[in-house]
Design a protein around this motif. Sequence first.
Motif, PDB file in Angstrom:
ATOM      1  N   UNK A   1       6.829  37.033 186.245  1.00 43.89           N
ATOM      2  CA  UNK A   1       7.809  37.105 185.167  1.00 43.89           C
ATOM      3  C   UNK A   1       8.980  37.955 185.638  1.00 43.89           C
ATOM      4  N   UNK A   2      10.131  37.317 185.778  1.00 42.47           N
ATOM      5  CA  UNK A   2      11.328  38.012 186.224  1.00 42.47           C
ATOM      6  C   UNK A   2      12.179  38.366 185.005  1.00 42.47           C
ATOM      7  N   UNK A   3      12.313  39.662 184.734  1.00 43.66           N
ATOM      8  CA  UNK A   3      13.127  40.127 183.612  1.00 43.66           C
ATOM      9  C   UNK A   3      14.526  40.460 184.123  1.00 43.66           C
TER      10      UNK A   3
ATOM     11  N   UNK B   1       5.875  38.888 173.754  1.00 42.23           N
ATOM     12  CA  UNK B   1       5.822  37.454 174.027  1.00 42.23           C
ATOM     13  C   UNK B   1       4.455  37.023 174.561  1.00 42.23           C
ATOM     14  N   UNK B   2       3.884  37.816 175.490  1.00 41.75           N
ATOM     15  CA  UNK B   2       2.665  37.378 176.175  1.00 41.75           C
ATOM     16  C   UNK B   2       1.401  38.089 175.697  1.00 41.75           C
ATOM     17  N   UNK B   3       1.560  39.244 175.053  1.00 42.13           N
ATOM     18  CA  UNK B   3       0.429  40.013 174.521  1.00 42.13           C
ATOM     19  C   UNK B   3      -0.689  40.198 175.545  1.00 42.13           C
TER      20      UNK B   3
ATOM     21  N   UNK C   1      13.250  35.638 182.267  1.00 40.09           N
ATOM     22  CA  UNK C   1      13.613  35.930 180.880  1.00 40.09           C
ATOM     23  C   UNK C   1      14.805  36.872 180.835  1.00 40.09           C
ATOM     24  N   UNK C   2      15.803  36.511 180.054  1.00 42.43           N
ATOM     25  CA  UNK C   2      16.957  37.384 179.849  1.00 42.43           C
ATOM     26  C   UNK C   2      16.582  38.416 178.781  1.00 42.43           C
ATOM     27  N   UNK C   3      16.670  39.689 179.165  1.00 36.47           N
ATOM     28  CA  UNK C   3      16.276  40.767 178.255  1.00 36.47           C
ATOM     29  C   UNK C   3      17.493  41.224 177.458  1.00 36.47           C
TER      30      UNK C   3
ATOM     31  N   UNK D   1      11.789  50.151 179.662  1.00 43.56           N
ATOM     32  CA  UNK D   1      10.841  50.203 178.546  1.00 43.56           C
ATOM     33  C   UNK D   1      11.068  49.040 177.578  1.00 43.56           C
ATOM     34  N   UNK D   2      12.337  48.794 177.217  1.00 40.44           N
ATOM     35  CA  UNK D   2      12.653  47.716 176.280  1.00 40.44           C
ATOM     36  C   UNK D   2      12.352  46.350 176.882  1.00 40.44           C
ATOM     37  N   UNK D   3      12.594  46.213 178.190  1.00 39.76           N
ATOM     38  CA  UNK D   3      12.272  44.963 178.868  1.00 39.76           C
ATOM     39  C   UNK D   3      10.784  44.685 178.852  1.00 39.76           C
ATOM     40  N   UNK D   4       9.978  45.709 179.116  1.00 38.27           N
ATOM     41  CA  UNK D   4       8.529  45.554 179.085  1.00 38.27           C
ATOM     42  C   UNK D   4       8.025  45.278 177.670  1.00 38.27           C
ATOM     43  N   UNK D   5       8.678  45.893 176.676  1.00 37.16           N
ATOM     44  CA  UNK D   5       8.293  45.670 175.279  1.00 37.16           C
ATOM     45  C   UNK D   5       8.513  44.210 174.887  1.00 37.16           C
ATOM     46  N   UNK D   6       9.631  43.615 175.338  1.00 39.82           N
ATOM     47  CA  UNK D   6       9.880  42.202 175.046  1.00 39.82           C
ATOM     48  C   UNK D   6       8.834  41.312 175.710  1.00 39.82           C
TER      49      UNK D   6
END
Length: 311
Positions: A54-56, A79-81, A166-168, A70-75
């Motif tokens: 997964x490329x953020x 999404x994937x849980x 994924x665009x964060x 942190x916000x990128x990982x939260x998104x």
Amino acid sequence: MKVACFSSYKERLKYLIAKANKISDAEIHCIIFNYYYNKEDIEEISKTNIKKLVLLTNILFMKYDYEAFELGLAEYFKKYKPDLIITTSLKNDIEVCARLASKLDIPFLNHCLDFNVSECKVIIKKYSYEGLFVLEYETQFPVIISLIPEEKYEITEGKVKEFEENIVKVNTSRVLVRDIIKQETKFEELKNSKVIIAIGEEIRDEKLLPKFEKLAKILNGKLTSSKFATLKNGWFKEWIGFSGVNSSFDLIINFGVNEILDFVAPLVNSKNVITITSNPDNEVSNFSHYVVLANPNKLLDALIKELETKK
């Protein structure tokens, strides 16, 4: 179960992937921040045995921005849980994942030695009391674990099966790093010393410091403090114990040190430990060769006078 690997260090990320591959039936995701990792790094990681890379992507990922990561990982998490996120116990990764755990309200166990997955729970081993003990923890999923990286490991070669970018949605960080300044310390002087005079919480008068310096000079040693007393009083820039200097000294003389958790490693590694304390329940005494139950403030002058006479 779904396992996500994240690290700001490429070599350590490969180690995390190797650990994840030891979990049976694990769907392994590897999270990479675009721009922070270059194309060569991404290509190298894609040659490991993972289900999804997964490329953020966000322009803020060009530098190590804690809040943006942190916000990128939260998104990604929403999404994937994933059931389990594993990272390293290196400073940058801990900073990001501590923030992430707080934001997601999930457990975060730091500086772990190893873990075992069992059904819907995970058993985690981690050091305690500065490495003197290993404790086992049990927690439910989801959870974040930071591992102490092993020096040697076997990477499972393969090829990423799915690739996704994924665009964060991170506009700007509220906290910016303005400058990086090298902190001047005297840690090397403490490490090379054979005799340490350590003062603790029972020493409350800063005017006594010249006398302690005199005592240290007589014994050809160095004056310092425990971490707790250092942070509380601000008298020193360095200390012995947790996150400071842990060395094997010939002699440590403790003046009123009561905090054991941050101080036990140098105590057990030193040849002789003398503790002077007015606290009969002081746990530092349990790790001392000699204990003097007295007011350390009042004993100082008499000790200096006696040593000067003998010298």
